[in-house]
Design a protein around this motif. Sequence first.
Motif, PDB file in Angstrom:
ATOM      1  N   ARG A   1      58.773  30.365  41.533  1.00 18.69           N
ATOM      2  CA  ARG A   1      58.126  30.697  40.268  1.00 18.69           C
ATOM      3  C   ARG A   1      56.678  31.107  40.515  1.00 18.69           C
ATOM      4  NH1 ARG A   1      58.583  25.033  39.941  1.00 18.69           N
ATOM      5  NH2 ARG A   1      56.585  23.916  39.640  1.00 18.69           N
ATOM      6  N   GLU A   2      56.129  31.803  39.523  1.00 19.63           N
ATOM      7  CA  GLU A   2      54.787  32.370  39.617  1.00 19.63           C
ATOM      8  C   GLU A   2      53.996  32.001  38.373  1.00 19.63           C
ATOM      9  OE1 GLU A   2      52.810  36.880  39.496  1.00 19.63           O
ATOM     10  OE2 GLU A   2      54.830  36.584  40.317  1.00 19.63           O
ATOM     11  N   GLU A   3      52.721  31.645  38.563  1.00 20.63           N
ATOM     12  CA  GLU A   3      51.845  31.306  37.451  1.00 20.63           C
ATOM     13  C   GLU A   3      50.527  32.053  37.616  1.00 20.63           C
ATOM     14  OE1 GLU A   3      49.441  27.470  35.537  1.00 20.63           O
ATOM     15  OE2 GLU A   3      50.571  27.250  37.404  1.00 20.63           O
TER      16      GLU A   3
ATOM     17  N   MET B   1      43.664  42.572  43.123  1.00 19.74           N
ATOM     18  CA  MET B   1      42.562  43.494  42.852  1.00 19.74           C
ATOM     19  C   MET B   1      42.877  44.370  41.639  1.00 19.74           C
ATOM     20  SD  MET B   1      41.187  44.430  46.668  1.00 19.74           S
ATOM     21  CE  MET B   1      42.815  44.806  47.326  1.00 19.74           C
ATOM     22  N   SER B   2      43.911  45.197  41.731  1.00 15.00           N
ATOM     23  CA  SER B   2      44.230  46.043  40.577  1.00 15.00           C
ATOM     24  C   SER B   2      44.653  45.199  39.389  1.00 15.00           C
ATOM     25  CB  SER B   2      45.337  47.036  40.950  1.00 15.00           C
ATOM     26  OG  SER B   2      46.516  46.364  41.350  1.00 15.00           O
ATOM     27  N   GLY B   3      45.288  44.064  39.628  1.00 12.21           N
ATOM     28  CA  GLY B   3      45.694  43.181  38.550  1.00 12.21           C
ATOM     29  C   GLY B   3      44.598  42.248  38.067  1.00 12.21           C
ATOM     30  N   GLN B   4      43.482  42.178  38.815  1.00 11.27           N
ATOM     31  CA  GLN B   4      42.348  41.315  38.471  1.00 11.27           C
ATOM     32  C   GLN B   4      42.819  39.927  38.045  1.00 11.27           C
ATOM     33  OE1 GLN B   4      39.165  42.909  36.126  1.00 11.27           O
ATOM     34  NE2 GLN B   4      39.471  44.983  36.842  1.00 11.27           N
ATOM     35  N   ARG B   5      43.595  39.305  38.929  1.00  8.63           N
ATOM     36  CA  ARG B   5      44.147  38.001  38.570  1.00  8.63           C
ATOM     37  C   ARG B   5      44.214  37.095  39.789  1.00  8.63           C
ATOM     38  NH1 ARG B   5      50.072  40.188  37.001  1.00  8.63           N
ATOM     39  NH2 ARG B   5      48.726  41.827  36.188  1.00  8.63           N
ATOM     40  N   LEU B   6      44.265  35.799  39.516  1.00  2.00           N
ATOM     41  CA  LEU B   6      44.497  34.783  40.523  1.00  2.00           C
ATOM     42  C   LEU B   6      45.852  34.164  40.215  1.00  2.00           C
ATOM     43  CD1 LEU B   6      43.174  33.237  42.934  1.00  2.00           C
ATOM     44  CD2 LEU B   6      42.505  31.501  41.253  1.00  2.00           C
ATOM     45  N   VAL B   7      46.735  34.142  41.212  1.00  2.00           N
ATOM     46  CA  VAL B   7      48.128  33.763  40.998  1.00  2.00           C
ATOM     47  C   VAL B   7      48.482  32.578  41.882  1.00  2.00           C
ATOM     48  CG1 VAL B   7      50.527  34.545  41.232  1.00  2.00           C
ATOM     49  CG2 VAL B   7      48.789  36.113  40.361  1.00  2.00           C
ATOM     50  N   ARG B   8      49.280  31.657  41.344  1.00  2.00           N
ATOM     51  CA  ARG B   8      49.859  30.574  42.136  1.00  2.00           C
ATOM     52  C   ARG B   8      51.352  30.807  42.263  1.00  2.00           C
ATOM     53  NH1 ARG B   8      51.879  24.883  41.166  1.00  2.00           N
ATOM     54  NH2 ARG B   8      51.623  25.221  38.937  1.00  2.00           N
ATOM     55  N   LEU B   9      51.846  30.745  43.495  1.00  2.00           N
ATOM     56  CA  LEU B   9      53.270  30.879  43.779  1.00  2.00           C
ATOM     57  C   LEU B   9      53.786  29.523  44.240  1.00  2.00           C
ATOM     58  CD1 LEU B   9      53.200  34.230  45.799  1.00  2.00           C
ATOM     59  CD2 LEU B   9      53.708  33.937  43.367  1.00  2.00           C
TER      60      LEU B   9
END
Length: 290
Positions: free
Chosen positions: A241-243, A224-232
């Motif tokens: 790793r994180e993308e 939410m605060s980062g406004q991102r979608l992340v793959r772990l």
Amino acid sequence: NRLLYLSYVKPGAGGLGTLAVARGRYEDDRLSNVEEIFHAYAHGNGSERSSMWGGRLAFDGEGYLFITLGDRQWPSVGDLEQHPAQQLFNHNGTTLRIHDDGRVPADNPFVGQGDARPEIWTYGHRNAQGLAIHPETGEAWLNEHGPQGGDEVNRLVPGGNYGWPVVGFGVNYRSGSAIHAGTRAEGMEMPTHVWVPSIGVSGMLFYGGAAFPEWRGDIVVGGMSGQRLVRLHVDGVVIDREEVLLQNVGRIRDVAESPEGHLYLAIDGGTRWEDGPPTKILRVEPAGSR
């Protein structure tokens, strides 16, 4: 079986409430025979902004229902080991495990233990906003908000204490002063993954679809605060790793996977305390698929 489960805030005395879970049968585009199967003993701190309800739901492969409960914003000051999230006589800051009709499983870790709430599966959480079941092990994993810094992903072990607010990676809002004496302590579980600074974690899932085959078995989580979608990327019980898949698409509140393996994102248009205008549902699909 066409039973639909909902978590919601149930009104309580003085305008304050507690988390409840109900189910009803979904047929002909409507719910019938709606019944409450659980309500939490998780009192707030007396403030009208005593939120941090939790409320994520997930069924495992054996039909048990997991429920997250936030700590209800009790101050993290004084003797931190006496904080409600460190106590078993309430549901503050816990993950619960119940049968699909609300009964308590006989093999829950705190059944028969003094004044402990028998629904509790794990405790010492701050505010879990994502909950998913590992497709191979059947274990429940969750993410939770840290304070200013220190969002976590945790793999849940029965009876585990996840440390809040005794240990952690965040600091107090605005002042930046320390909350914790350290990041680890004997008898408390370490997180599997940490974000410092926070991304404001939200809904998460273990991806299993065909649209993005290289993602299978990995965690997809919104921010939410980062406004991102992340793959772990998950290797056994380790996140190595994180993308960042998407960024600046809005405050992602939840993620879901379609039968085709596409991802759907629910966007929150509000701020921390206020609702915003209606927002879109976004779909994520492979490039060139249309």
